[in-house]
Scaffold this motif. Sequence first.
Motif, PDB file in Angstrom:
ATOM      1  N   ARG A 185       0.395   5.778 -11.961  1.00 32.06           N
ATOM      2  CA  ARG A 185       0.464   5.149 -13.285  1.00 32.06           C
ATOM      3  C   ARG A 185      -0.069   3.720 -13.211  1.00 32.06           C
ATOM      4  O   ARG A 185      -0.787   3.268 -14.098  1.00 32.06           O
ATOM      5  N   ARG A 186       0.319   3.020 -12.152  1.00 38.60           N
ATOM      6  CA  ARG A 186      -0.087   1.627 -12.004  1.00 38.60           C
ATOM      7  C   ARG A 186      -1.612   1.502 -11.918  1.00 38.60           C
ATOM      8  O   ARG A 186      -2.200   0.551 -12.447  1.00 38.60           O
ATOM      9  N   TYR A 187      -2.235   2.474 -11.229  1.00 43.29           N
ATOM     10  CA  TYR A 187      -3.676   2.432 -11.032  1.00 43.29           C
ATOM     11  C   TYR A 187      -4.366   3.603 -11.734  1.00 43.29           C
ATOM     12  O   TYR A 187      -5.302   4.203 -11.196  1.00 43.29           O
ATOM     13  N   ALA A 188      -3.910   3.899 -12.929  1.00 39.57           N
ATOM     14  CA  ALA A 188      -4.454   5.014 -13.715  1.00 39.57           C
ATOM     15  C   ALA A 188      -5.961   4.851 -13.914  1.00 39.57           C
ATOM     16  O   ALA A 188      -6.441   3.803 -14.344  1.00 39.57           O
ATOM     17  N   GLY A 189      -6.704   5.897 -13.539  1.00 40.80           N
ATOM     18  CA  GLY A 189      -8.151   5.879 -13.702  1.00 40.80           C
ATOM     19  C   GLY A 189      -8.901   5.147 -12.610  1.00 40.80           C
ATOM     20  O   GLY A 189     -10.135   5.135 -12.606  1.00 40.80           O
ATOM     21  N   GLN A 190      -8.184   4.533 -11.683  1.00 33.71           N
ATOM     22  CA  GLN A 190      -8.847   3.758 -10.632  1.00 33.71           C
ATOM     23  C   GLN A 190      -8.855   4.460  -9.278  1.00 33.71           C
ATOM     24  O   GLN A 190      -9.641   4.105  -8.405  1.00 33.71           O
ATOM     25  N   LEU A 191      -7.980   5.445  -9.099  1.00 36.40           N
ATOM     26  CA  LEU A 191      -7.869   6.138  -7.815  1.00 36.40           C
ATOM     27  C   LEU A 191      -8.786   7.342  -7.773  1.00 36.40           C
ATOM     28  O   LEU A 191      -8.730   8.212  -8.636  1.00 36.40           O
ATOM     29  N   GLN A 192      -9.607   7.416  -6.725  1.00 41.97           N
ATOM     30  CA  GLN A 192     -10.472   8.580  -6.574  1.00 41.97           C
ATOM     31  C   GLN A 192      -9.787   9.663  -5.748  1.00 41.97           C
ATOM     32  O   GLN A 192     -10.065  10.851  -5.916  1.00 41.97           O
ATOM     33  N   ASP A 193      -8.876   9.264  -4.872  1.00 42.64           N
ATOM     34  CA  ASP A 193      -8.153  10.228  -4.038  1.00 42.64           C
ATOM     35  C   ASP A 193      -7.049   9.482  -3.296  1.00 42.64           C
ATOM     36  O   ASP A 193      -7.061   8.243  -3.235  1.00 42.64           O
ATOM     37  N   ILE A 194      -6.111  10.221  -2.727  1.00 47.20           N
ATOM     38  CA  ILE A 194      -5.039   9.613  -1.943  1.00 47.20           C
ATOM     39  C   ILE A 194      -4.743  10.456  -0.706  1.00 47.20           C
ATOM     40  O   ILE A 194      -5.024  11.655  -0.675  1.00 47.20           O
ATOM     41  N   ASP A 195      -4.190   9.813   0.300  1.00 46.19           N
ATOM     42  CA  ASP A 195      -3.683  10.491   1.495  1.00 46.19           C
ATOM     43  C   ASP A 195      -2.328   9.888   1.829  1.00 46.19           C
ATOM     44  O   ASP A 195      -2.241   8.854   2.494  1.00 46.19           O
ATOM     45  N   GLY A 196      -1.277  10.533   1.348  1.00 43.36           N
ATOM     46  CA  GLY A 196       0.066  10.034   1.576  1.00 43.36           C
ATOM     47  C   GLY A 196       0.594  10.293   2.966  1.00 43.36           C
ATOM     48  O   GLY A 196       1.665   9.815   3.325  1.00 43.36           O
ATOM     49  N   THR A 197      -0.147  11.045   3.780  1.00 47.05           N
ATOM     50  CA  THR A 197       0.293  11.346   5.148  1.00 47.05           C
ATOM     51  C   THR A 197      -0.242  10.335   6.160  1.00 47.05           C
ATOM     52  O   THR A 197       0.159  10.355   7.322  1.00 47.05           O
ATOM     53  N   ALA A 198      -1.159   9.483   5.738  1.00 49.23           N
ATOM     54  CA  ALA A 198      -1.789   8.536   6.669  1.00 49.23           C
ATOM     55  C   ALA A 198      -0.777   7.538   7.215  1.00 49.23           C
ATOM     56  O   ALA A 198       0.044   6.999   6.467  1.00 49.23           O
ATOM     57  N   VAL A 199      -0.827   7.292   8.518  1.00 49.16           N
ATOM     58  CA  VAL A 199       0.028   6.291   9.163  1.00 49.16           C
ATOM     59  C   VAL A 199      -0.851   5.380  10.015  1.00 49.16           C
ATOM     60  O   VAL A 199      -1.912   5.793  10.498  1.00 49.16           O
ATOM     61  N   PRO A 200      -0.453   4.130  10.209  1.00 49.11           N
ATOM     62  CA  PRO A 200      -1.213   3.244  11.100  1.00 49.11           C
ATOM     63  C   PRO A 200      -1.212   3.806  12.518  1.00 49.11           C
ATOM     64  O   PRO A 200      -0.172   4.264  13.005  1.00 49.11           O
ATOM     65  N   GLN A 201      -2.367   3.799  13.165  1.00 53.58           N
ATOM     66  CA  GLN A 201      -2.463   4.305  14.524  1.00 53.58           C
ATOM     67  C   GLN A 201      -3.262   3.356  15.405  1.00 53.58           C
ATOM     68  O   GLN A 201      -4.077   2.554  14.925  1.00 53.58           O
ATOM     69  N   ALA A 202      -3.030   3.482  16.708  1.00 56.07           N
ATOM     70  CA  ALA A 202      -3.595   2.535  17.671  1.00 56.07           C
ATOM     71  C   ALA A 202      -5.117   2.557  17.717  1.00 56.07           C
ATOM     72  O   ALA A 202      -5.736   1.544  18.056  1.00 56.07           O
ATOM     73  N   ALA A 203      -5.751   3.685  17.383  1.00 58.13           N
ATOM     74  CA  ALA A 203      -7.213   3.751  17.420  1.00 58.13           C
ATOM     75  C   ALA A 203      -7.818   2.715  16.470  1.00 58.13           C
ATOM     76  O   ALA A 203      -8.746   1.984  16.828  1.00 58.13           O
TER      77      ALA A 203
END
Length: 229
Positions: free
Chosen positions: A168-186
Motif C-alpha cells: 500500500r505504501r508503495y502502490a504502483g512502484q513495486l515491480q516485484d518482491i522477494d520476502g525470503t531474501a536474507v543478508p548473506q556473506a557473499a
Amino acid sequence: MRVLAVETSTEYCSVALWQDGVIMERCDLAVQKHSEMLIAMLGALLQDAGFRIQDMDGIAFGMGPGSFTGVRIACGAAQGLAFGANLPVAGVCTLQALAEASGQPRVIAVLDARMGEIYHAAYEKRDDAWAAVSEPQLCKPDEATPLPGNGWFGAGSGFAMYGEALSRRYAGQLQDIDGTAVPQAAAIAVLGAAQFAQGRGVDAAEALPLYLRDKVALKTSEREGPRSA
C-alpha cells in the motif's frame, strides 16, 4: 585481493571468501547457534580454499541492522580475526547487502525488526555503485520513507511480514518482491572488497555494529500501553 566475510544478523549464519571477484561461500540455518557454528564454518571454508587467515587482505562483516546478538557476534568475530592476523576490517550494512544480492538496479531493502517495526533503506545503482535514496532507518511499515519513481524491487523479511502494508505504501512502484531474501556473506564480501579497494578499511578496534534501535525489548507496562494506564 582476498576478503573473508561473516554475516550473522538473521537466523542464518554465513561465511564467504572473495578472491579477485571469485566467491566461495557457506550458509546454514543457525537459529540461535551462530557463535557455535561460525568459527567451524570459517575453518572449513579456508581449508577448502587452501588459505589461512593471514593470507587475507581484510575481514568484512555484516554490521547490521538485524538481530542485536547476531550483529554483535559478527562484529566480535571480525575483530578477533583481524586482531590476530593484523588485518583491516570493513563493516557492511545488511540492508545494502540485500540490495547487492538482488541483482536489481533499484531496491527497497526491508528486514523485520519485531515489535511492529521494520529496518528500511532504499538503494539505486549508479555508475556500478550503490547510492542510498533512503538511508537505513527504523520505522513502522506504513511510515516508511516515500520514494521517487517506480521499478522498485522489494527484498527482505519485512516484505514477508508486512507485505500488505508496504504494498500500500508503495502502490504502483513495486515491480516485484522477494520476502525470503536474507543478508548473506557473499554480498558482504563483494561490498567489503569494494571498501578495501577504496582504502576504506579500518583498524579492528574501530569496528562497530549498526544499531537502529536503542532498546531491544519492551517492558510489560510498555507492551500493555494504554491498557496499563
